[in-house]
Design an enzyme around this catalytic site. Structure first.
Site, PDB file in Angstrom:
ATOM      1  N   ASP A   1       0.884  -1.355  -0.080  1.00 50.03           N
ATOM      2  CA  ASP A   1      -0.051   0.000  -0.001  1.00 50.03           C
ATOM      3  C   ASP A   1       0.911   1.230  -0.180  1.00 50.03           C
ATOM      4  OD1 ASP A   1      -2.355   1.771   0.394  1.00 50.03           O
ATOM      5  OD2 ASP A   1      -1.373   1.826   2.659  1.00 50.03           O
TER       6      ASP A   1
ATOM      7  N   ASP B   1      -0.085   5.150   0.929  1.00 48.77           N
ATOM      8  CA  ASP B   1      -0.499   6.244   1.896  1.00 48.77           C
ATOM      9  C   ASP B   1      -0.621   5.235   3.298  1.00 48.77           C
ATOM     10  OD1 ASP B   1      -1.777   8.798   0.355  1.00 48.77           O
ATOM     11  OD2 ASP B   1      -1.386   7.032  -0.503  1.00 48.77           O
TER      12      ASP B   1
ATOM     13  N   ASP C   1      -1.407  -0.823   5.917  1.00 46.22           N
ATOM     14  CA  ASP C   1      -1.857  -0.397   6.941  1.00 46.22           C
ATOM     15  C   ASP C   1      -3.292  -0.295   7.452  1.00 46.22           C
ATOM     16  OD1 ASP C   1      -2.663   3.103   7.282  1.00 46.22           O
ATOM     17  OD2 ASP C   1      -2.351   1.790   5.107  1.00 46.22           O
TER      18      ASP C   1
END
Length: 212
Positions: free
Chosen positions: A9, A11, A165
């Protein structure tokens, strides 16, 4: 089966973009009498892309402003993409150590912005493929972007790991049959990451997992 591909991922996993996203959102909302948001307000809402973020923020009576707010956001954000955004600690070091693996990024940020962000932070050189919200027809938590990456790079699900995240990353990876690694330093609390195959507090902890 040995890991051959690591999907990241963007961001909240590789780069902390929270301040620049918050600044762009506040700019976009300013003409409409809405309150200024702080980074802590925003980080719990990001992850699904700008359209979903704006939908969450606008009240029903202001929902008709969605397209205008998104347009203002993208105009500002495109000009201020890396004013404050920086990679998280150890990211560059770990990417260097992963030179022998194929690597990809899947973001719910638009592909052009995802690529520019990586270029401006001198991180693009590490990745074989960058997929944004508008690349594969669907975005996370759909499995489609993950399957798209696997197909493009010729890797089976059993040979890949998805590092992210958020619960959207974990869900997308699991649906695609890929093992998932949740990082706890990003934008989501640990409780929503509990379904990940592994959970790590520092990206350095990723290395041993590649050889299990």
């Amino acid at each position: 089966m040995p890991v051959k591909l690591i999907i990241f991922d963007l961001d909240g996993t590789l780069v902390d973009t929270s301040q620049d996203i918050t600044d762009a959102l506040n700019y976009a909302l300013r003409p409409y009498g809405l309150k200024n948001f702080t980074v802590s307000d925003i980080i719990g809402m990001v992850g699904e892309g700008i359209s979903s973020l704006v939908e969450k923020i606008l009240s029903p009576e202001k929902a008709h402003l969605k397209d205008e707010v998104i347009k203002r956001f993208l105009e500002y954000y495109s000009e201020h993409l890396t004013d404050h955004s920086r990679e998280y600690p150890n990211v560059r070091e770990i990417l260097e150590k992963l030179a022998g693996f194929k690597k990809a990024v899947i973001s719910n940020k638009r592909e052009s912005l995802s690529k520019r962000l990586l270029i401006e932070l001198d991180l693009s050189v590490y990745f074989d493929l960058v997929v944004g919200s508008d690349t594969a027809g669907e975005k996370k938590p759909s499995a489609i972007p993950v399957l798209y990456v696997l197909s493009k790079l010729g890797i089976s699900p059993r040979e890949a790991l998805f590092v992210g995240d958020s619960n959207y990353d974990i869900e997308a990876g699991k649906k695609a049959g890929v093992k998932t690694v949740a990082v706890t330093y990003g934008y989501r609390p640990k409780i929503v990451l509990k379904d990940a195959s592994y959970m790590i507090d520092n990206l350095k902890e990723l290395i041993p997992l590649l050889y299990e």
